[in-house]
Design a protein around this motif. Structure first.
Motif, short mmCIF file in Angstrom:
data_model
loop_
_atom_site.label_atom_id
_atom_site.label_comp_id
_atom_site.label_asym_id
_atom_site.label_seq_id
_atom_site.Cartn_x
_atom_site.Cartn_y
_atom_site.Cartn_z
N ASP A 1 0.83 -1.21 0.00
CA ASP A 1 0.00 0.00 0.00
C ASP A 1 0.86 1.26 0.00
N ASP A 2 0.22 2.41 0.04
CA ASP A 2 0.92 3.69 -0.06
C ASP A 2 1.85 3.95 1.13
N THR B 1 -13.35 11.63 -8.29
CA THR B 1 -11.94 11.26 -8.39
C THR B 1 -11.19 11.69 -7.14
N LYS C 1 -12.24 9.41 -4.26
CA LYS C 1 -11.65 8.08 -4.45
C LYS C 1 -10.18 8.09 -4.02
N ARG C 2 -9.46 9.11 -4.39
CA ARG C 2 -8.04 9.22 -4.05
C ARG C 2 -7.86 9.21 -2.53
N GLY D 1 -6.53 5.64 -1.87
CA GLY D 1 -5.10 5.79 -2.07
C GLY D 1 -4.72 5.23 -3.45
N GLY D 2 -3.47 5.29 -3.79
CA GLY D 2 -3.03 4.86 -5.12
C GLY D 2 -2.97 3.37 -5.30
N ALA D 3 -2.36 2.65 -4.36
CA ALA D 3 -2.14 1.21 -4.53
C ALA D 3 -3.44 0.43 -4.51
N SER E 1 -6.32 1.30 -5.44
CA SER E 1 -7.15 1.54 -6.63
C SER E 1 -6.80 0.57 -7.76
N ASP F 1 -12.28 3.64 -15.94
CA ASP F 1 -10.99 4.32 -15.90
C ASP F 1 -10.26 4.23 -17.24
#
Length: 186
Positions: free
Chosen positions: A33-34, A127, A130-131, A135-137, A139, A167
């Motif tokens: 994860d992040d 968006t 969601k972020r 987080g990035g990982a 998603s 996406d």
């Protein structure tokens, strides 16, 4: 006789045996994860289709938290999909798709969420949310769903009850999502 034996091993990093969009290694070992922590996908099976969804909702006095009985109906519908009907059948031979939902955060209630340009919904707030939520990982493994009160009404006289975005191309084609998309339900 005095020779050397050689062996070559090929590892397919992105192999997805069940065709659910999640690489087998991610289903077995999770992802980083992040924060640099290994995060497992609970109940993931590389031989049976899994779909992971994080659900946020508008909270407050008038909550839009999904009803557990309604979610149970959705889970049951996914479980009953005949293996023979799947484009890529489950390698384990079993029917169904395992739906994994995490009920996430209550966000501030608003009578209208989002905005539009003409009749095109602006996804910026979704968006951004969601972020923060995934987080990035995460998603890369989770779809995102947001239950809201109402979408923008201006210039959208025929507002749909659900908006979705793929996406991969920014729209929701009739054939469904091809990547890890977003869904907004009002």
């Amino acid at each position: 006789r005095g020779g050397r034996a050689e062996c070559q091993v090929a590892i397919r990093i992105n192999q997805d045996s069940d065709g659910d969009g999640l690489p087998d290694l991610r289903e077995i070992d999770g992802y980083i994860d992040d924060n640099g922590t290994r995060t497992l996908l609970p109940g993931a099976d590389p031989l049976h289709k899994d779909i992971y969804v994080k659900i946020d909702y508008m909270g407050g006095e008038h909550s839009h938290e999904p009803d557990s009985a309604a979610l149970d109906s959705v889970f049951d519908a996914f479980q009953r999909v005949p293996n023979a009907m799947l484009k890529i059948p489950n390698p384990d031979g079993q029917d169904g798709i395992t739906l994994h939902c995490i009920i996430g955060d209550a966000i501030t209630h608003e009578d209208e969420f989002g905005s539009s340009q003409g009749q095109v919904f602006s996804w910026k707030l979704v968006t951004d949310r969601k972020r923060v939520s995934l987080g990035g990982a995460a998603s890369l493994s989770y779809h995102y769903c947001l239950f809201i009160h109402n979408g923008p009404r201006k210039n959208c006289p025929d507002e749909p009850r659900a908006l979705c975005r793929d996406d991969a191309n920014g729209t929701c084609p009739a054939g469904g999502l091809s990547g890890f998309g977003d869904l907004v339900v009002s």
